[in-house]
Design an enzyme around this catalytic site. Structure first.
Site, PDB file in Angstrom:
ATOM      1  N   SER A  36     -34.224  36.514   7.752  1.00  0.00           N
ATOM      2  CA  SER A  36     -35.414  37.314   8.047  1.00  0.00           C
ATOM      3  C   SER A  36     -36.665  36.437   8.014  1.00  0.00           C
ATOM      4  O   SER A  36     -36.760  35.470   8.763  1.00  0.00           O
ATOM      5  CB  SER A  36     -35.491  38.483   7.062  1.00  0.00           C
ATOM      6  OG  SER A  36     -36.397  39.468   7.491  1.00  0.00           O
ATOM      7  N   ASP A 200     -31.267  42.661  10.746  1.00  0.00           N
ATOM      8  CA  ASP A 200     -31.740  41.837   9.636  1.00  0.00           C
ATOM      9  C   ASP A 200     -30.583  41.236   8.838  1.00  0.00           C
ATOM     10  O   ASP A 200     -29.727  41.955   8.320  1.00  0.00           O
ATOM     11  CB  ASP A 200     -32.586  42.732   8.718  1.00  0.00           C
ATOM     12  CG  ASP A 200     -33.423  41.949   7.730  1.00  0.00           C
ATOM     13  OD1 ASP A 200     -33.085  40.788   7.432  1.00  0.00           O
ATOM     14  OD2 ASP A 200     -34.426  42.513   7.250  1.00  0.00           O
TER      15      ASP A 200
END
Length: 326
Positions: A36, A200
């Site tokens: 991320s 993610d």
């Protein structure tokens, strides 16, 4: 020389930038990995942009990354709910993707072929071939991807031709906040499916500290976006109603796997813990003062870490157990 692993944390990435800016004074980074926000900072470091991290992570107005979908633009919060239902995310993530791609391009990096370790070629094991690894969650198949390592085996692509910014954008696809990244793949490898849905990487490993434990001739140092918790200080999740239960499930899914590693002395002792309490990962309207505070926290934590860090002593004490984890 060191390998480096960076935890995800949305806008708290300014804390990563502060820590890396201090580490870079003493270390050249052989390989860098992240999830991320950690993937964004890791990509910039792998591209040789560590001297620009402060300006990129502090001075950039992250609110510009909040590019709502059509319904959100027309109907506000109600429309954002429609975008979540129809397009699986409030924000399109196109501005974020363009920013990452343009920043990397300034450093001469577009595809993974631009990030090969010096001297590596097609005969070099893929795990040792590239300077960057990005963690992505493949929700279509329910598995973690380590890009570029898994491109050829699981996706049917040659890593060298794939855009780095695409993998970074996929890793930063905070569920329901940014739309998932969709990647076309070889149907022969995916039971006839021609597209994967990627989100993610934090869903499966927000802090992949064991990723580079195949080599022990130089250290792997990690940066984690939280203060170091004692058992008595652990955060408790309420789960007394459907909404709080959903939040607790996501928090557990995101953190439980990596916490097993952080609880080990061999991992905690090579981790820089950056205090970020009070800052939400999705607060993209965080002002420059708060981002500069995060940067300073990261720099201070890295300085404290280096004052006591002795890799030879760490290796003598922990090398065998850590090698066994890899």
């Amino acid at each position: 020389m060191s390998d480096l692993v960076l935890e995800g944390g949305g806008v708290k990435g300014a804390g990563l930038a502060g820590a890396v800016s201090v580490l870079a004074r003493d270390y050249d980074f052989h390989r860098v990995a992240g999830t991320s926000a950690g993937a964004i900072v890791a990509a910039f470091v792998a591209a040789g942009l560590q001297d620009r991290l402060e300006s990129m992570l502090v001075d950039t107005d992250f609110s510009g990354f909040l590019d709502p979908g059509a319904a959100g633009r027309l109907f506000g919060p109600l429309g954002s709910g429609l975008d979540v239902m129809l397009r699986e995310g409030i924000y399109r993530g196109r501005v974020l993707h363009r920013w990452v791609a343009a920043t990397l391009a300034e450093a001469g990096v577009q595809t993974w072929g631009d990030l090969r370790v010096p001297g590596a070629d097609a005969r070099t094991p893929v795990e040792q071939r590239y300077r960057l690894v990005v963690i992505v969650s493949d929700v279509t198949r329910g598995r973690m991807l380590r890009l570029p390592w898994d491109y050829e085996r699981l996706l049917g692509y040659s890593p060298d031709a794939m855009p780095v910014a695409d993998a970074v954008r996929a890793s930063a696809s905070i569920p329901f906040f940014f739309r998932p990244w969709r990647l076309r793949v070889d149907p022969a490898l995916t039971d006839g499916r021609n597209e994967l849905v990627l989100t993610d990487g934090a869903m499966l490993s927000n802090y992949p500290i064991d990723l580079f434990d195949d080599e022990l001739d130089h250290p792997t140092i990690g940066v984690k976006l939280s203060g170091r918790l004692r058992l008595s200080e652990e955060k408790w999740n309420d789960a007394d109603d459907p909404l709080s239960l959903a939040r607790a499930l996501v928090a557990t899914m995101t953190n439980a796997h990596d916490q097993l590693y952080v609880d080990q002395a061999s991992v905690a002792s090579r981790t820089i813990f950056v205090e970020t309490s009070g800052v939400r990962a999705t607060d993209f309207r965080l002002d420059a003062v708060e981002k500069r505070m995060l940067f300073a926290n990261g720099a201070r934590s890295a300085g404290d870490f280096l004052a006591d860090w002795d890799y030879d002593a760490w290796r003598a004490r922990y090398a065998a157990p850590v090698a066994g984890v890899a």
